[in-house]
Structures are given as C-alpha cells and as structure tokens.
Scaffold this motif. Structure first.
Motif, PDB file in Angstrom:
ATOM      1  N   UNK A 162       0.917  -1.187  -0.052  1.00  0.00           N
ATOM      2  CA  UNK A 162       0.051   0.095  -0.101  1.00  0.00           C
ATOM      3  C   UNK A 162       0.940   1.222  -0.024  1.00  0.00           C
ATOM      4  N   UNK A 163       0.116   2.381  -0.357  1.00  0.00           N
ATOM      5  CA  UNK A 163       1.180   3.587  -0.190  1.00  0.00           C
ATOM      6  C   UNK A 163       1.328   4.192   1.125  1.00  0.00           C
ATOM      7  N   UNK A 164       1.953   5.115   1.319  1.00  0.00           N
ATOM      8  CA  UNK A 164       2.506   5.685   2.807  1.00  0.00           C
ATOM      9  C   UNK A 164       1.195   6.504   3.363  1.00  0.00           C
ATOM     10  N   UNK A 165       0.309   7.123   2.561  1.00  0.00           N
ATOM     11  CA  UNK A 165      -0.636   7.884   2.891  1.00  0.00           C
ATOM     12  C   UNK A 165      -1.849   7.000   3.434  1.00  0.00           C
ATOM     13  N   UNK A 166      -1.984   5.833   2.590  1.00  0.00           N
ATOM     14  CA  UNK A 166      -3.140   4.869   2.857  1.00  0.00           C
ATOM     15  C   UNK A 166      -2.553   4.134   4.480  1.00  0.00           C
ATOM     16  N   UNK A 167      -1.370   3.980   4.510  1.00  0.00           N
ATOM     17  CA  UNK A 167      -0.819   3.203   6.065  1.00  0.00           C
ATOM     18  C   UNK A 167      -1.378   4.266   6.905  1.00  0.00           C
ATOM     19  N   UNK A 168      -0.963   5.659   6.842  1.00  0.00           N
ATOM     20  CA  UNK A 168      -1.164   6.407   8.026  1.00  0.00           C
ATOM     21  C   UNK A 168      -2.662   6.301   8.509  1.00  0.00           C
ATOM     22  N   UNK A 169      -3.664   6.696   7.392  1.00  0.00           N
ATOM     23  CA  UNK A 169      -5.101   6.553   7.604  1.00  0.00           C
ATOM     24  C   UNK A 169      -5.514   5.159   8.007  1.00  0.00           C
ATOM     25  N   UNK A 170      -4.792   4.151   7.677  1.00  0.00           N
ATOM     26  CA  UNK A 170      -5.299   3.027   8.095  1.00  0.00           C
ATOM     27  C   UNK A 170      -4.963   2.541   9.366  1.00  0.00           C
ATOM     28  N   UNK A 171      -3.796   3.031   9.935  1.00  0.00           N
ATOM     29  CA  UNK A 171      -3.287   2.644  11.225  1.00  0.00           C
ATOM     30  C   UNK A 171      -4.068   3.498  12.130  1.00  0.00           C
ATOM     31  N   UNK A 172      -4.555   4.701  11.987  1.00  0.00           N
ATOM     32  CA  UNK A 172      -5.569   5.562  12.822  1.00  0.00           C
ATOM     33  C   UNK A 172      -6.900   4.731  13.062  1.00  0.00           C
ATOM     34  N   UNK A 173      -7.291   4.164  11.772  1.00  0.00           N
ATOM     35  CA  UNK A 173      -8.648   3.520  11.895  1.00  0.00           C
ATOM     36  C   UNK A 173      -8.401   1.909  12.729  1.00  0.00           C
ATOM     37  N   UNK A 174      -7.329   1.439  12.451  1.00  0.00           N
ATOM     38  CA  UNK A 174      -7.075   0.376  13.135  1.00  0.00           C
ATOM     39  C   UNK A 174      -6.925   0.348  14.620  1.00  0.00           C
ATOM     40  N   UNK A 175      -6.478   1.600  15.090  1.00  0.00           N
ATOM     41  CA  UNK A 175      -6.181   1.885  16.555  1.00  0.00           C
ATOM     42  C   UNK A 175      -7.728   1.915  17.056  1.00  0.00           C
ATOM     43  N   UNK A 176      -8.353   2.741  16.267  1.00  0.00           N
ATOM     44  CA  UNK A 176      -9.877   3.159  16.878  1.00  0.00           C
ATOM     45  C   UNK A 176     -10.659   1.715  16.952  1.00  0.00           C
ATOM     46  N   UNK A 177     -10.352   0.930  16.041  1.00  0.00           N
ATOM     47  CA  UNK A 177     -11.094  -0.454  15.996  1.00  0.00           C
ATOM     48  C   UNK A 177     -10.800  -1.599  17.274  1.00  0.00           C
ATOM     49  N   UNK A 178      -9.393  -1.315  17.675  1.00  0.00           N
ATOM     50  CA  UNK A 178      -8.948  -2.141  18.550  1.00  0.00           C
ATOM     51  C   UNK A 178      -9.188  -1.710  20.006  1.00  0.00           C
ATOM     52  N   UNK A 179      -9.157  -0.034  20.145  1.00  0.00           N
ATOM     53  CA  UNK A 179      -9.880   0.331  21.139  1.00  0.00           C
ATOM     54  C   UNK A 179     -11.193  -0.045  21.622  1.00  0.00           C
ATOM     55  N   UNK A 180     -11.940  -0.055  20.529  1.00  0.00           N
ATOM     56  CA  UNK A 180     -13.471  -0.515  20.586  1.00  0.00           C
ATOM     57  C   UNK A 180     -13.539  -1.845  20.874  1.00  0.00           C
ATOM     58  N   UNK A 181     -12.908  -2.860  20.299  1.00  0.00           N
ATOM     59  CA  UNK A 181     -12.849  -4.407  20.694  1.00  0.00           C
ATOM     60  C   UNK A 181     -12.262  -4.404  21.888  1.00  0.00           C
ATOM     61  N   UNK A 182     -11.367  -4.012  22.451  1.00  0.00           N
ATOM     62  CA  UNK A 182     -10.623  -4.153  23.910  1.00  0.00           C
ATOM     63  C   UNK A 182     -11.689  -3.500  24.991  1.00  0.00           C
ATOM     64  N   UNK A 183     -12.039  -2.252  24.789  1.00  0.00           N
ATOM     65  CA  UNK A 183     -12.559  -1.566  25.666  1.00  0.00           C
ATOM     66  C   UNK A 183     -14.295  -1.600  25.737  1.00  0.00           C
ATOM     67  N   UNK A 184     -14.561  -2.239  24.572  1.00  0.00           N
ATOM     68  CA  UNK A 184     -16.091  -2.498  24.256  1.00  0.00           C
ATOM     69  C   UNK A 184     -16.949  -1.196  24.031  1.00  0.00           C
ATOM     70  N   UNK A 185     -16.199  -0.158  23.340  1.00  0.00           N
ATOM     71  CA  UNK A 185     -16.805   1.260  22.942  1.00  0.00           C
ATOM     72  C   UNK A 185     -17.064   1.138  21.526  1.00  0.00           C
TER      73      UNK A 185
END
Length: 159
Positions: free
Chosen positions: A136-159
C-alpha cells in the motif's frame, strides 16, 4: 534448511515472525504450523531475494503472505492443521502475558491486511517500511493505522 541459514537469516527476525503468526492464529497448533511454513518459504525463496528492499522487509512480506494464504486455506477447508512440535519455539515465547493475549485476541478480529499492518506498526516500523511490506502507499498506511487503533480500542474496551 540448514541450522546456519536459520541462525543467520531467520533467527534475527524470529520475534517479528512470531508476532505476525500470532496475529493470524488463535492456538498453539496453528501457530506452530504457520511459523514452520514461514521458515520453509523463506528458505525456499532465498535465491529470489534481489536486494531491492531490506532483507527484513522481504521476510516480513513473506511472513504476511504465508499467514494470509494459510488462513484462507484454513477457512476454505474448515480444518485445523495437526501439531508438529518444534524445539526452536516454545510456548512461553509465543503465548504468555495476559494483557498481550488480550491485544492479540483483538488483533485477530481485524481484517487480514490490517492484522499485518498493526503488528508492523507495533514493532516501530516506519510507514515507508509498512507500505513496502503491505504493497500500500504511505498515505493509506497512516489513515489505516488510525482506523485500526480506533477498532482495537473498541474491541478491547467495548466502546
């Protein structure tokens, strides 16, 4: 595969291989199979390495591809592969620490490519390195990482 090859070319990257394999498996049996297959594929394709990227990037790419391929095969066949013990990997290296287990359980719930991206991110790889491994390109990586972090927080903390 010779022990020399393993020590020189795989062992320095063993931690990353373990982490990627863990992200795609949920039990020790599958983990062992994935790890062994990654090592085998690295050895088989060693002559194809053309030094267009770093050795570590090439290994991560092989690991990610092997994990995604094996996961697809497993889902297609609906089977769990048999266990083959490997003295080079111990349970304590791959499946310890309760908080880490929680993180890996959350990572396993992510889409396939996102699993690899977040593991590389957690290994402090640059966006450029992650882009090289994932294709993937670098810009896509940055955006995806932010979305992944949000998903992980939701999964772990149930939000």
């Amino acid at each position: 595969m010779s022990e020399d090859f393993y020590i020189k070319f795989i062992l320095p990257h063993k931690g990353m291989i373990i982490k990627l394999c863990r992200a795609y498996t949920d039990n020790e049996f599958d983990f062992e199979d994935y790890f062994q297959e990654v090592c085998l594929q690295i050895w088989r394709s060693k002559d194809n390495f053309r030094e267009q990227s770093k050795w570590s990037t090439w290994i991560y790419r092989i690991t990610l591809n092997v994990c995604m391929t094996m996961l697809k095969k497993q889902k297609k066949h609906g089977a769990i592969n048999g266990f083959v013990h490997n003295d080079l990997i111990t349970e304590s290296e791959a499946f310890t620490d309760e908080e880490l287990q929680m993180l890996y359980m959350a990572i396993r719930k992510l889409p396939e490519v996102d699993k690899g991206i977040i593991v590389l991110y957690l290994e402090d790889k640059s966006y450029k390195e992650i882009a090289e491994v994932s294709g993937l390109n670098i810009t896509t990586i940055g955006a995806r990482i932010n979305r992944i972090k949000t998903k992980l927080k939701a999964i772990i903390y149930g939000k």
